[in-house]
Design an enzyme around this catalytic site. Structure first.
Site, short mmCIF file in Angstrom:
data_model
loop_
_atom_site.label_atom_id
_atom_site.label_comp_id
_atom_site.label_asym_id
_atom_site.label_seq_id
_atom_site.Cartn_x
_atom_site.Cartn_y
_atom_site.Cartn_z
N CYS A 154 -41.51 -5.19 39.24
CA CYS A 154 -41.98 -6.54 39.51
C CYS A 154 -40.88 -7.59 39.35
O CYS A 154 -41.07 -8.76 39.65
CB CYS A 154 -43.14 -6.91 38.59
SG CYS A 154 -44.71 -6.28 39.16
N VAL A 155 -39.75 -7.19 38.79
CA VAL A 155 -38.67 -8.18 38.61
C VAL A 155 -37.39 -7.75 39.30
O VAL A 155 -37.21 -6.59 39.62
CB VAL A 155 -38.36 -8.43 37.11
CG1 VAL A 155 -39.48 -9.20 36.47
CG2 VAL A 155 -38.06 -7.15 36.38
#
Lengths: 158, 105
Positions: free
Chosen positions: B104-105
């Site tokens: 997600c990052v």
């Protein structure tokens, strides 16, 4: 690449809570938006301002009292050191996932091209000035300016 | 999954057009994938990102995050966004012949 006709082009994310768990979802969503090529604005209000205050940004903690998600009885959560312990655990997990500490994350989000703003009403209420904020902050704006900047955006409140 | 001809080579791609097998990748395929993504010329700076991503993937088995590109690869986030506009991690991973980033990052 496939693009559906109503793909999201722009988001405005409001961060209103000052705990570690209150701030991260918004940071991850803003960064994630930029990673997808979506325009992103972050607006910090009330205790969410802690995330962009020089003095507070790297001292955010997890609330162990009044936080049902912790699955912890209130009295236990109130024991000295409990919040520090929960915070250390969460930071360790985040580091493992390559999620940066708040200060570094905000630098990253800024470098990714997102706008970072502080809420005028809160700044006045807490008696703060521009110098209290980390350098990544683009400005202090009022709610009207927030809506102007959010033209055409999805607004997400966290 | 489907087979597609890219730069004169038959390769398997997933539904989003990412190479299924990183070993199918060639520099010619990278050029062709870049052109598909609207990057007409791969400069030395682009190659630096692509080569780091491939080397890191070979070592770690995962597509590096933007943070890793910056901290380990020495590629500044700002530069990354300039080189691969509108979705840098995904675009660069695709051109490097790697799968879609999973984190997600």
């Amino acid at each position: 690449m496939k693009e559906s006709p109503d793909a999201i082009k722009k988001v405005s994310i409001i961060i209103s809570k000052g705990s570690l768990d209150g701030i991260y979802p918004g940071l991850i969503m803003a960064n994630g938006a930029r990673m997808e090529g979506i325009e992103a604005t972050l607006f910090f209000t009330f205790f969410g301002l802690d995330a962009i205050l020089k003095k507070r940004v790297d001292k955010l903690t997890v609330a162990t009292v009044g936080n049902p998600g912790m699955h912890m009885p209130t009295l236990l959560g109130a024991l000295p050191g409990m919040s520090a312990f929960a915070t250390a655990m969460m930071k360790k997990q985040m580091e493992k996932l390559d999620i940066p500490p708040a200060g570094e994350f905000l630098e990253m989000i800024k470098d990714a091209g997102a706008g970072i703003y502080a809420c005028r009403a809160t700044v006045d209420m807490f008696g703060l000035s521009k110098d209290d904020f980390i350098p990544q902050v683009d400005g202090i704006i009022n709610v009207g300016e927030f809506y102007e900047r959010s033209a055409g955006a999805q607004i997400i409140f966290t | 999954m489907q087979t597609k001809e890219i730069a004169g080579k038959q390769v398997q791609v997933d539904e989003d057009g990412f190479l299924v097998n990183p070993n199918d990748w060639t520099r010619e395929i990278a050029q062709a994938l870049a052109a598909e993504q609207g990057i007409d010329v791969l400069t030395e700076a682009h190659w630096r990102v692509i080569e780091f991503m491939r080397a890191d993937f070979a070592e770690k088995g995962a597509v590096p995050t933007i943070r890793r590109l910056s901290k380990v690869g020495g590629i500044e986030t700002k530069e990354l966004y300039e080189l691969f506009p509108n979705g840098p991690a995904k675009k660069a991973a695709r051109i490097a012949g790697l799968g879609k980033p999973q984190g997600c990052v």
